[in-house]
Design an enzyme around this catalytic site. Structure first.
Site, PDB file in Angstrom:
ATOM      1  N   CYS A 107      53.401  57.780  58.186  1.00 18.76           N
ATOM      2  CA  CYS A 107      53.159  58.008  59.613  1.00 18.76           C
ATOM      3  C   CYS A 107      51.668  58.242  59.706  1.00 18.76           C
ATOM      4  CB  CYS A 107      53.930  59.213  60.146  1.00 18.76           C
ATOM      5  SG  CYS A 107      53.431  59.565  61.847  1.00 18.76           S
ATOM      6  N   CYS A 110      50.819  61.345  62.275  1.00 18.00           N
ATOM      7  CA  CYS A 110      51.258  62.719  62.037  1.00 18.00           C
ATOM      8  C   CYS A 110      52.253  62.765  60.890  1.00 18.00           C
ATOM      9  CB  CYS A 110      51.798  63.354  63.309  1.00 18.00           C
ATOM     10  SG  CYS A 110      52.875  62.295  64.300  1.00 18.00           S
ATOM     11  N   SER A 111      53.507  63.023  61.166  1.00 16.98           N
ATOM     12  CA  SER A 111      54.449  63.172  60.063  1.00 16.98           C
ATOM     13  C   SER A 111      55.851  62.735  60.459  1.00 16.98           C
ATOM     14  CB  SER A 111      54.472  64.636  59.611  1.00 16.98           C
ATOM     15  OG  SER A 111      54.820  65.454  60.719  1.00 16.98           O
ATOM     16  N   CYS A 112      55.976  61.715  61.317  1.00 16.14           N
ATOM     17  CA  CYS A 112      57.303  61.232  61.701  1.00 16.14           C
ATOM     18  C   CYS A 112      58.070  60.852  60.437  1.00 16.14           C
ATOM     19  CB  CYS A 112      57.181  60.029  62.634  1.00 16.14           C
ATOM     20  SG  CYS A 112      56.393  60.444  64.208  1.00 16.14           S
TER      21      CYS A 112
HETATM   22 FE    FE Z   1      54.255  60.765  63.501  1.00 18.16          FE
END
Ligand code: FE
Length: 207
Positions: A107, A110-112
């Site tokens: 991602c 971010c951190s999906c």
């Molecule tokens: Fe994300």
């Protein structure tokens, strides 16, 4: 595309995340909470409880051709048919690794991450170096993870978003024809479902 607000800056944290952080610091300060114990719990969800679900999906795809077909055409439905549903798992896509193509998920913003099948994202997945290098130098990132692929294997990098979460189906290791779904699931590591690793060889060494 939206990424659910999981950015590194505090200002982009959701209200719930801010409250959790505030609670954690207060409880730690007052001695009610041991941050080390909390880390162990999180580590458990990162590496054991969460990825166990994904491993069952992969093992079933390896051993049941009808399920594999369903998974490839509608991953969200196929995965929820095994009971794995919930937040950040609503729009799943399965990516199958072959001799020709190796899929890897990142991602960039971010951190999906597909929580229902992989649990909590590992720290490196959320780190800036992984997020940028995975796109620019996927082969270098794989080397850092100890994975070397043949030069002719194409590496495809997929950027997760709130709209789309990916589950990599690693290549089934050779010599596993007689193994049960349960035994096969033990070969499926978290990293192999992100694409930064390979499934384990039946002997327990990396393929
Ligand atoms: Fe994300």
């Amino acid at each position: 595309m939206p990424h659910d607000g999981h950015t590194d800056e505090m200002s982009h944290l959701s209200d719930v995340e801010l409250r959790v952080r505030a609670l954690e610091s207060v409880l730690t300060e007052k001695g009610y909470l041991d941050p080390a114990a909390l880390d162990i719990m999180i580590e458990t969800y990162e590496t054991k409880v969460g990825p166990r679900n994904g491993a069952r999906v992969v093992a079933k795809a390896w051993s049941d051709p009808a399920f594999r077909e369903a998974l490839m055409s509608d991953a969200t439905a196929a995965i929820s048919s095994l009971g794995f549903t919930g937040r950040q798992g609503e729009h799943m896509v399965a990516l199958e690794n072959t001799d020709v193509v190796h899929n890897m998920v990142v991602c960039t913003l971010c951190s999906c991450y597909p929580w229902p099948v992989l649990g909590l994202p590992p720290v490196w997945y959320k780190s800036a170096p992984y997020r940028s290098r995975a796109v620019i130098d996927p082969r270098g990132v794989l080397a850092d993870f100890g994975v070397t692929l043949p030069a002719e294997t194409e590496i495809k990098v997929w950027d997760s978003t709130a709209e789309m979460r990916y589950l990599v189906i690693p290549k089934r290791p050779a010599g596993t024809d007689d193994m049960s779904e349960e035994e096969l699931a033990d070969l499926v590591t978290r990293d192999s479902m992100i694409g930064t690793g390979l499934a384990l060889e039946p002997t327990g060494t990396r393929s």
